[in-house]
Design an enzyme around this catalytic site. Structure first.
Site, mmCIF file in Angstrom:
data_model
loop_
_atom_site.group_PDB
_atom_site.id
_atom_site.type_symbol
_atom_site.label_atom_id
_atom_site.label_comp_id
_atom_site.label_asym_id
_atom_site.label_seq_id
_atom_site.Cartn_x
_atom_site.Cartn_y
_atom_site.Cartn_z
ATOM 1 N N GLU A 96 0.839 -1.209 0.000
ATOM 2 C CA GLU A 96 0.000 0.000 0.000
ATOM 3 C C GLU A 96 0.871 1.256 0.000
ATOM 4 O O GLU A 96 1.896 1.325 0.678
ATOM 5 C CB GLU A 96 -0.910 0.009 1.224
ATOM 6 C CG GLU A 96 -1.862 1.209 1.245
ATOM 7 C CD GLU A 96 -2.723 1.305 2.505
ATOM 8 O OE1 GLU A 96 -3.770 1.953 2.454
ATOM 9 O OE2 GLU A 96 -2.326 0.733 3.539
ATOM 10 N N LYS A 176 -9.756 2.229 -2.583
ATOM 11 C CA LYS A 176 -9.997 1.809 -1.200
ATOM 12 C C LYS A 176 -11.401 2.210 -0.768
ATOM 13 O O LYS A 176 -11.774 3.382 -0.826
ATOM 14 C CB LYS A 176 -8.946 2.443 -0.287
ATOM 15 C CG LYS A 176 -8.928 1.932 1.146
ATOM 16 C CD LYS A 176 -7.732 2.533 1.868
ATOM 17 C CE LYS A 176 -7.536 1.938 3.259
ATOM 18 N NZ LYS A 176 -6.314 2.475 3.898
ATOM 19 N N CYS A 217 -5.864 -2.596 2.658
ATOM 20 C CA CYS A 217 -5.615 -2.315 4.073
ATOM 21 C C CYS A 217 -6.860 -2.383 4.955
ATOM 22 O O CYS A 217 -7.325 -3.474 5.275
ATOM 23 C CB CYS A 217 -4.913 -0.964 4.206
ATOM 24 S SG CYS A 217 -4.077 -0.743 5.801
#
Length: 336
Positions: A96, A176, A217
């Site tokens: 990431e 994301k 994440c």
């Protein structure tokens, strides 16, 4: 790991295919032999067909050290991918936010537009995407580009992963979905939403090895998203992520194993290396987990790589043995 062979041609082909690469697993700079292979060549039409649909893939998870120099970060990533290819990887994953410091103030500064396809690529305006496309094509690999800040035409900034196939085509883009907004008293406060905008779609893509899902994440904390990717056919879930020194020791491995067991699939969680000079300290410990929840490979916090060959058909064996997807009680899973 259990392996199922469907035909004699598949058995012979896998032996021949594996003879072309070094059968080793590299974990945190350590090298351990996982098998020896003999060389063979088979030219039957059946064997060639089996090769095109093989479910075995060698994955490399690159835990690279990221700093504040974007071009240097790209060079670091290029070297890591080249090392992964030398190790025989077909699928390479970056972490990431690897081309920028993990800092809300930096995201808009380092952000760049991401073209919809390779034909729209402008290396000057899209340097990170250009690197991914060029590197995937030159090495004939699937490249999951971790994530990096993306700026759209309206000026919104996203935390985005780009997926490129061996032909240098963009075959997926994940923004994301769940932004990292937390406040753990006395330990860490972080608010991605200060500068980032959330995505609104799940992301899966097809390969000759099977379907792969990608999220980023904080997305790993939401099992609903992983279940959507499983329903879309995913047998491997990939999470580029940068957990910190508070959440990492407590939850990084736990969540990867939980998503693997929940969905009975492989899970790869890929972190940046820990940079002692950075304001945000990444936990590291890039990890690959089996559908049974077993740790296949992991590392520490330094720059390193996890390489392993996995068979996505193992997923079906686990799902058939414990058929939870067929035993769900959707009739009672309804909020009042």
């Amino acid at each position: 790991m259990l392996t199922r062979f469907r035909t004699s041609a598949r058995t012979l082909l896998r032996t021949a295919k594996n003879a072309k690469v070094s059968p080793q697993q590299l974990v945190g700079g350590g090298l351990s032999t996982v098998g020896a292979w003999s060389t063979a060549k088979f030219f039957s039409a059946e064997a060639k067909q089996a090769q095109s649909s093989s479910s075995k893939v060698k994955v490399a998870l690159c835990q690279i050290l990221c700093g504040d120099d974007k071009l240097k970060n790209i060079d670091t990533a290029r070297t890591a991918v080249q090392d992964a290819v030398k190790a025989g990887a077909n699928l390479v994953v970056l972490p990431e936010v690897w081309n920028s410091p993990y800092d809300t103030k930096c995201f808009p500064v380092y952000a760049e537009p991401i073209p919809d396809s390779a034909k729209d690529l402008d290396p000057k305006n899209h340097p990170t995407t250009a690197f991914l496309i060029q590197t995937a094509k030159e090495n004939g690999i699937y490249l999951i580009g971790g994530s990096y800040p993306e700026k759209d035409q309206s000026g919104k900034v996203y935390n985005t992963c780009v997926i490129v196939n061996p032909d240098g085509e963009i075959i997926g883009k994940h923004r994301k979905v769940h932004l990292f907004d937390i406040d753990v008293p006395g330990k860490i406060t972080f608010k991605e939403s200060d500068t980032l905008t959330a995505g609104n779609t799940s992301t899966t893509f097809e390969t000759p090895y099977g379907t792969i899902g990608v999220a980023i994440c904080y997305d790993i904390r939401f099992p609903e998203l992983s279940m959507i990717m499983r329903r879309e056919g995913a047998k491997l879930l990939v999470y580029p992520g940068a957990f910190n020194m508070t959440t990492g020791p407590a939850h990084w491995e736990l969540l990867a194993r939980a998503r693997a067991v929940d969905n009975q699939c492989f899970v790869a969680s890929v972190s940046p290396a820990r940079n002692p000079d950075a304001s945000y300290q990444a936990w590291g410990h890039t990890t690959l987990v089996s559908p049974w929840g077993k740790i296949i490979g992991t590392t520490d916090h330094a720059a390193s790589m996890v390489v392993a060959e996995i068979d996505l058909d193992d997923v079906e064996e686990v799902r058939e043995g414990i058929p939870v997807s067929k035993q769900k009680r959707s009739d009672i899973y309804v909020s009042p």
